[in-house]
Enzyme design. Sequence first.
Site, PDB file in Angstrom:
ATOM      1  N   LYS A   1       1.729   4.228   8.238  1.00 21.58           N
ATOM      2  CA  LYS A   1       0.938   4.015   9.448  1.00 21.58           C
ATOM      3  C   LYS A   1       1.287   5.063  10.513  1.00 21.58           C
ATOM      4  CE  LYS A   1      -0.514   0.310   7.219  1.00 21.58           C
ATOM      5  NZ  LYS A   1       0.367   0.083   6.106  1.00 21.58           N
TER       6      LYS A   1
ATOM      7  N   ASP B   1       9.419  -6.506  11.537  1.00 14.41           N
ATOM      8  CA  ASP B   1       8.426  -5.509  11.145  1.00 14.41           C
ATOM      9  C   ASP B   1       7.914  -4.858  12.432  1.00 14.41           C
ATOM     10  OD1 ASP B   1       6.149  -4.074  10.397  1.00 14.41           O
ATOM     11  OD2 ASP B   1       5.592  -5.516   8.847  1.00 14.41           O
TER      12      ASP B   1
ATOM     13  N   ARG C   1      16.477   9.619  -7.552  1.00 14.40           N
ATOM     14  CA  ARG C   1      16.233   8.216  -7.245  1.00 14.40           C
ATOM     15  C   ARG C   1      17.311   7.666  -6.317  1.00 14.40           C
ATOM     16  NH1 ARG C   1      16.891   5.975 -11.937  1.00 14.40           N
ATOM     17  NH2 ARG C   1      18.932   5.089 -11.465  1.00 14.40           N
TER      18      ARG C   1
ATOM     19  N   TYR D   1       1.256 -10.257   8.230  1.00 13.29           N
ATOM     20  CA  TYR D   1       0.403  -9.398   7.402  1.00 13.29           C
ATOM     21  C   TYR D   1       0.183 -10.043   6.042  1.00 13.29           C
ATOM     22  CZ  TYR D   1      -0.461  -5.587   4.095  1.00 13.29           C
ATOM     23  OH  TYR D   1      -0.941  -4.812   3.071  1.00 13.29           O
TER      24      TYR D   1
END
Length: 389
Positions: free
Chosen positions: A199, A174, A49, A102
């Site tokens: 993406k 972004d 982690r 978004y």
Amino acid sequence: MSDKKPATVAVRAGICTDTQFNAVVPPIYLTSTYSFPQMGEVPQYDYSRSGNPTRNMLAEALSELEGGAGGIVTNCGTSAINLLVSALLGPDDLIVAPHDCYGGTYRLFDSRARKGDFNVTFVDQGDPEALSAALARNPKLVWVETPSNPLLRVIDVAALCEKVKKVGALVAVDNTFLSPILQQPIALGADFVVHSTTKYINGHSDVVGGVLIAKEAEQAEELAWWANCIGATGAAFDAYLTLRGLRTLAPRMKTHEENSARILAYLQTQPLVGQIYHPSLTEHPGHEIALKQQHGFGSMLSFELDGSEQQLAEFVKTLKFFSLAESLGGTESLIAHPASMTHRAMSDEAQAEAGIKPSLLRLSVGLEDPDDLIADLDQAFTKAAEVKG
């Protein structure tokens, strides 16, 4: 900034780094935990982690591509956004966000602000008066999305950063729609860059992930601490697949853009096509800004179908090579109806203010042969035209 070209950085990430067996492609480290040399001696990696060699390799590659000092690979793009606001903001701090961002970003900021975690104001960042009024409220963070999703609005990042720095705020961009191949916001003055690596960076629609890249090393270290603290880091196998996808990012983006340009030209000839949103169009308000700060126009485009609701539904239903789905940036072409899909978390009033109409469709143009894509669009428009409104 790296002294190598972006395509070289993307391809060579991790190549020939294996010192155990001299594998050309780096191995994947799926272990969840690591042994300590001895009690009291903490190794470089102790628990996946907090750190994983495969994930770190991807973070380093993306940070180099964006010209940052360090990056944190997260389990999705929204997680990268949440990591930043969790690390930076308190109840009295303000985010200035675009009114047309978004839908998932809008939902996150709005929901957490309603809980009292921080404050948010959504403004048209292309409106100088609205932006100045928001900056006068002394925000801690200004969130930028350029080109925006789904209307492809373009913000002058360098000019905005100059204004924001005067009020002592930080800027996060972004960069998902363009990838680091076509835009590097840190070079334009931004402090942070976020991607949904789901993406274009991964590019095959088979991994969900994100990355948050910081301009300064101290910021990157603090974000890495918070990522471990709140459990936002991505899985090793996802990082391995994303690193594999990254190697073909540059040639994929070139073909995506070439296909998009062909489709854009075709759409301009269609009677059922209303307004088209793409910064390559000279009439687009952000065209000149895009020429200045981008290395290409990207392959995302949106348009309004100038017809009835029934015609829109028939058009979408008839398509064969544009799958009706959310997400974007994969090898396959997708079509989305933002009002009912990607931006359905926004109220009707918020959608209207952002300019998202029920007639709007968004295309993620893939890597299929453009002749086939155009033929598919053509037959779908023909079928839609036969529907009585």
